[in-house]
Design a protein around this motif. Structure first.
Motif, short mmCIF file in Angstrom:
data_model
loop_
_atom_site.label_atom_id
_atom_site.label_comp_id
_atom_site.label_asym_id
_atom_site.label_seq_id
_atom_site.Cartn_x
_atom_site.Cartn_y
_atom_site.Cartn_z
N VAL A 1 28.26 42.81 46.42
CA VAL A 1 29.55 42.52 45.80
C VAL A 1 29.92 41.06 46.07
N LEU A 2 30.22 40.32 45.00
CA LEU A 2 30.79 38.98 45.10
C LEU A 2 32.19 39.04 44.53
N ILE A 3 33.19 38.77 45.35
CA ILE A 3 34.58 38.76 44.91
C ILE A 3 34.98 37.32 44.60
N TRP A 4 35.59 37.13 43.43
CA TRP A 4 36.22 35.84 43.14
C TRP A 4 37.72 36.08 42.98
N GLU A 5 38.48 35.51 43.90
CA GLU A 5 39.93 35.56 43.84
C GLU A 5 40.38 34.51 42.81
#
Length: 377
Positions: free
Chosen positions: A13-17
């Motif tokens: 999982v790569l989260i981009w805020e």
């Protein structure tokens, strides 16, 4: 079946805020969000460059667009469409507000959105809205869940576990099933942002909650995962071993190492990465220690080679009882919670009450709390 992911090479999982802007004032907010967008958040062009970099992780890399409330970005549909065209699996975690209406959801679905994660922290309007700090948030969330289903977008429900919400978990479980969600993500509070003022549950209570979640998982029509509570894997393995011993079977994954067919838990920096609204690359949004900044730094290079990320992937570097734990390769403890409590991301997770057999070192909880020694109380 897809081959297992090598978490030394790419995150699950790569989260981009995408923004910290949000109309809600949720009690647990990591971002301590505000209504206005930050002037230094990544631009559309910079965001697309980040998505280009993320695609280099490999086919169907999961990227979650988060916030704040990502609906605050006027280019959100454009970003979903661009990420989808680059071969990414793009998901979204919007806030339950009136901006998340049927037209917006339809546009996101047409752009290729693969999943929408909605937060539900109470099974009634009174409980959920009180936690979210906004009257009407519950109804907006329920409406969005129905509209997402109508648009063909699978939904995930995220729930925070703390002293204020723990009693409501059974009712929330029923709501998750009624909504037709594909996954229930149960997040155990990390004291960062506004969450510092909330009361966590004790390690002993967390153990009981995880035992209950294991039973829920066995029978539920949806998938279940825990967030910032990787010792759920240890709990499940111990329960499996106990049940196998009781019925005389050999069991499955009944020891610390398991049967070798299941991946280790996803923890900050090991299977998980986070890019802030201004481009800082963190192991997790709950572990705000920067290892680089995009798009100047390549997120793939930072994830694979930054010293902080490499150390978090080496479970033999863990300290205290986490370092001595025979379950460390399948658990690893919440590195975010260890960091929030001690400033050391390799310290012991204070929410896990398990004490490894023979361990006589320091313990991360108050003397008033009861540890869970070999075998549950």
């Amino acid at each position: 079946m897809r081959p297992p992911v090598d978490t030394a090479e790419r995150p699950l999982v790569l989260i981009w805020e995408v923004t910290q802007a949000c109309e809600l004032t949720c009690d647990h907010c990591r971002a301590d969000a505000r209504p206005a967008r930050h002037p230094d958040e990544l631009s559309t062009a910079e965001g697309k460059e980040l998505l280009d970099q993320a695609a280099e992780f490999g086919e169907r890399q999961l990227v979650v667009l988060s916030g704040g409330d990502p609906m605050k970005r006027t280019d959100l549909v454009e970003l979903v469409d661009y990420g989808t065209d680059r071969g990414l699996t793009v998901s979204l975690t919007p806030s339950g507000t009136d901006e998340l209406d049927a037209d917006a959801i339809e546009a996101l679905a047409d752009a290729g959105l693969k999943r929408m994660a909605l937060s539900l922290d109470g099974a009634t309007p009174e409980r959920h809205d009180a936690f979210r700090g906004e009257s009407g948030s519950f109804e907006s969330t329920m409406r969005a869940a129905r509209q997402a289903r109508e648009a063909g977008v699978p939904i995930q429900i995220n729930t925070t576990v703390c002293a204020d919400t723990v009693e409501g978990l059974p009712a929330i479980r029923d709501a998750v099933a009624d909504l037709g969600a594909v996954l229930w993500s149960v997040f155990f509070l990390v004291p960062v942002g506004r969450g510092r003022v909330l009361d966590p549950i004790s390690p002993e209570r967390a153990e009981r909650v995880m035992e209950w979640l294991a039973d829920v998982s066995d029978d539920a029509p949806f998938g279940l995962k825990t967030t910032e509570a990787p010792h759920y894997r240890r709990v499940r393995r111990q329960l499996t071993a106990e049940r196998a011993a009781a019925d005389g079977s050999s069991g499955d994954s009944d020891g610390p190492s398991g049967n070798g067919n299941r991946r280790a838990s996803v923890i900050a920096g090991d299977g998980f990465a986070f890019v802030s609204h201004t481009g800082e690359v963190y192991p997790s949004g709950f572990l705000p220690e920067s290892a680089g900044i995009v798009p100047d730094d390549d997120v793939v290079d930072v994830y694979r080679n930054a010293e902080l990320f490499e150390s978090l992937r080496d479970r033999d570097l863990l300290r205290g009882k986490c370092g001595a734990c025979p379950f460390r390769t399948v658990c690893g403890g919440s590195r975010s919670r260890a960091y929030a409590h001690t400033g050391d991301p390799l310290a012991s997770d204070p929410l896990c009450g398990y004490v490894p057999p023979g361990y006589d070192g320091s313990l991360p909880w108050d003397e008033a709390e009861t540890p869970v020694r070999e075998g549950r109380p």
